[in-house]
Scaffold this motif. Structure first.
Motif, mmCIF file in Angstrom:
data_model
loop_
_atom_site.group_PDB
_atom_site.id
_atom_site.type_symbol
_atom_site.label_atom_id
_atom_site.label_comp_id
_atom_site.label_asym_id
_atom_site.label_seq_id
_atom_site.Cartn_x
_atom_site.Cartn_y
_atom_site.Cartn_z
ATOM 1 N N LEU A 40 0.852 -1.189 0.000
ATOM 2 C CA LEU A 40 0.000 0.000 0.000
ATOM 3 C C LEU A 40 0.888 1.240 0.000
ATOM 4 N N ARG A 41 0.724 2.106 -1.026
ATOM 5 C CA ARG A 41 1.547 3.308 -1.141
ATOM 6 C C ARG A 41 0.686 4.502 -1.515
ATOM 7 N N HIS A 42 1.242 5.693 -1.308
ATOM 8 C CA HIS A 42 0.531 6.926 -1.656
ATOM 9 C C HIS A 42 0.503 7.077 -3.170
ATOM 10 N N VAL A 43 -0.600 7.566 -3.681
ATOM 11 C CA VAL A 43 -0.798 7.682 -5.116
ATOM 12 C C VAL A 43 0.194 8.657 -5.762
ATOM 13 N N GLU A 44 0.693 9.637 -5.013
ATOM 14 C CA GLU A 44 1.610 10.628 -5.572
ATOM 15 C C GLU A 44 3.080 10.313 -5.304
ATOM 16 N N HIS A 45 3.363 9.238 -4.622
ATOM 17 C CA HIS A 45 4.747 8.815 -4.331
ATOM 18 C C HIS A 45 5.566 9.935 -3.676
ATOM 19 N N ILE A 46 5.010 10.522 -2.631
ATOM 20 C CA ILE A 46 5.670 11.604 -1.909
ATOM 21 C C ILE A 46 6.933 11.074 -1.243
ATOM 22 N N GLU A 60 9.898 7.119 -0.288
ATOM 23 C CA GLU A 60 8.453 7.201 -0.074
ATOM 24 C C GLU A 60 8.048 6.155 0.951
ATOM 25 N N TYR A 61 6.908 6.394 1.585
ATOM 26 C CA TYR A 61 6.415 5.463 2.592
ATOM 27 C C TYR A 61 5.574 4.357 1.962
ATOM 28 N N ALA A 62 5.686 3.179 2.537
ATOM 29 C CA ALA A 62 4.749 2.091 2.289
ATOM 30 C C ALA A 62 3.890 2.020 3.546
ATOM 31 N N TYR A 63 2.591 1.920 3.371
ATOM 32 C CA TYR A 63 1.651 1.934 4.488
ATOM 33 C C TYR A 63 1.170 0.526 4.845
ATOM 34 N N GLY A 64 2.052 -0.433 4.689
ATOM 35 C CA GLY A 64 1.726 -1.808 5.001
ATOM 36 C C GLY A 64 1.561 -2.631 3.748
ATOM 37 N N GLN A 65 1.047 -3.819 3.948
ATOM 38 C CA GLN A 65 0.903 -4.759 2.845
ATOM 39 C C GLN A 65 -0.387 -5.550 3.039
ATOM 40 N N PHE A 66 -1.128 -5.720 1.949
ATOM 41 C CA PHE A 66 -2.313 -6.559 1.964
ATOM 42 C C PHE A 66 -1.981 -7.881 1.281
ATOM 43 N N ILE A 67 -2.462 -8.959 1.872
ATOM 44 C CA ILE A 67 -2.307 -10.289 1.304
ATOM 45 C C ILE A 67 -3.691 -10.899 1.214
ATOM 46 N N VAL A 68 -4.016 -11.466 0.070
ATOM 47 C CA VAL A 68 -5.295 -12.135 -0.105
ATOM 48 C C VAL A 68 -5.013 -13.622 -0.252
ATOM 49 N N ASN A 69 -5.622 -14.417 0.618
ATOM 50 C CA ASN A 69 -5.441 -15.864 0.581
ATOM 51 C C ASN A 69 -6.778 -16.543 0.861
ATOM 52 N N GLU A 70 -7.216 -17.361 -0.060
ATOM 53 C CA GLU A 70 -8.471 -18.107 0.058
ATOM 54 C C GLU A 70 -9.652 -17.205 0.396
ATOM 55 N N GLY A 71 -9.718 -16.051 -0.237
ATOM 56 C CA GLY A 71 -10.821 -15.129 -0.050
ATOM 57 C C GLY A 71 -10.739 -14.262 1.182
ATOM 58 N N LEU A 106 9.105 1.681 5.349
ATOM 59 C CA LEU A 106 7.850 1.416 6.038
ATOM 60 C C LEU A 106 7.463 2.600 6.917
ATOM 61 N N MET A 107 6.219 3.014 6.832
ATOM 62 C CA MET A 107 5.698 4.083 7.683
ATOM 63 C C MET A 107 5.690 3.576 9.117
ATOM 64 N N PRO A 108 6.301 4.301 10.068
ATOM 65 C CA PRO A 108 6.383 3.818 11.453
ATOM 66 C C PRO A 108 5.040 3.497 12.099
ATOM 67 N N GLU A 109 3.995 4.184 11.736
ATOM 68 C CA GLU A 109 2.667 3.972 12.323
ATOM 69 C C GLU A 109 2.101 2.589 11.985
ATOM 70 N N VAL A 110 2.608 1.959 10.948
ATOM 71 C CA VAL A 110 2.115 0.650 10.530
ATOM 72 C C VAL A 110 2.365 -0.390 11.627
ATOM 73 N N ASN A 111 3.457 -0.257 12.364
ATOM 74 C CA ASN A 111 3.732 -1.175 13.477
ATOM 75 C C ASN A 111 2.604 -1.144 14.506
ATOM 76 N N ARG A 112 2.095 0.045 14.805
ATOM 77 C CA ARG A 112 1.005 0.183 15.782
ATOM 78 C C ARG A 112 -0.266 -0.493 15.283
ATOM 79 N N ILE A 113 -0.550 -0.342 14.016
ATOM 80 C CA ILE A 113 -1.727 -0.991 13.433
ATOM 81 C C ILE A 113 -1.582 -2.505 13.541
ATOM 82 N N TYR A 114 -0.444 -3.007 13.133
ATOM 83 C CA TYR A 114 -0.213 -4.449 13.114
ATOM 84 C C TYR A 114 -0.280 -5.049 14.520
ATOM 85 N N GLU A 115 0.332 -4.388 15.488
ATOM 86 C CA GLU A 115 0.340 -4.893 16.862
ATOM 87 C C GLU A 115 -1.048 -4.878 17.491
ATOM 88 N N ALA A 116 -1.916 -3.977 17.050
ATOM 89 C CA ALA A 116 -3.263 -3.887 17.611
ATOM 90 C C ALA A 116 -4.202 -4.974 17.081
#
Length: 169
Positions: A53-59, A76-87, A103-113
């Motif tokens: 997941l990245r910003h559309v303007e690649h800041i 530029e920041y990556a805001y995490g990663q989406f994986i699709v497996n078996e729907g 990696l955007m540092p805030e992503v760690n907080r999202i993942y840990e939560a």
């Protein structure tokens, strides 16, 4: 040896992602994902089901070395990663990090939560399940850290669609 898919699009919009992979997603999850659509895009490499997941303007932002003393480059920041497996949709920290992306540092907080109960593991990837109970937290947090799009970008979009309905800021 796996054959490489040269026809696979490396960059896709959120709307295309939701239509291609969202058969197993709830209506609420699709709606929330689409809120990222004006700000974010998804990029992928060899595996079409693993998307960064990245910003559309690649800041670009200043990136410092491991010691934090010198500015090494602009990334530029990556805001995490989406994986699709078996729907199912999963959220991961394992995005591509290289000379251009960090990696955007805030992503760690999202993942840990996120709850560990339903996780996904593949080789070096670890991801946690995204569902109706946590999609609001994920999207709200991503929208709070991911910048809106610039006026120049809105001007470009306005040539192709009605921007009054978009969540641009």
């Amino acid at each position: 040896m796996l054959k490489r898919n040269y026809k696979m699009k490396k960059t896709i919009p959120i709307k295309q992602f939701a239509s291609e992979y969202g058969q197993g997603f709830s209506k609420h999850m699709k709606q929330r994902l689409l809120e990222l659509g004006t700000r974010c895009i998804l990029t992928r490499r060899e595996n079409e089901h693993i998307l960064d997941l990245r910003h559309v303007e690649h800041i670009k932002y200043e990136s410092s070395n491991n010691r934090g003393k010198e500015t090494v480059s602009q990334k530029e920041y990556a805001y995490g990663q989406f994986i699709v497996n078996e729907g199912n949709l999963y959220f991961s920290l394992n995005c591509l990090e290289n000379d251009d992306v960090m990696l955007m540092p805030e992503v760690n907080r999202i993942y840990e939560a996120l709850d560990n109960a339903n996780s996904y593991t593949e080789e070096e990837l670890e991801a946690k399940l995204v569902n109706d109970s946590n999609i609001d937290f994920i999207i709200d947090t991503l929208l709070s850290v991911c910048p809106g799009v610039s006026a120049e970008h809105i001007a470009i979009l306005s040539k192709y669609c009605n921007v009054n309905d978009l969540n641009c800021r």
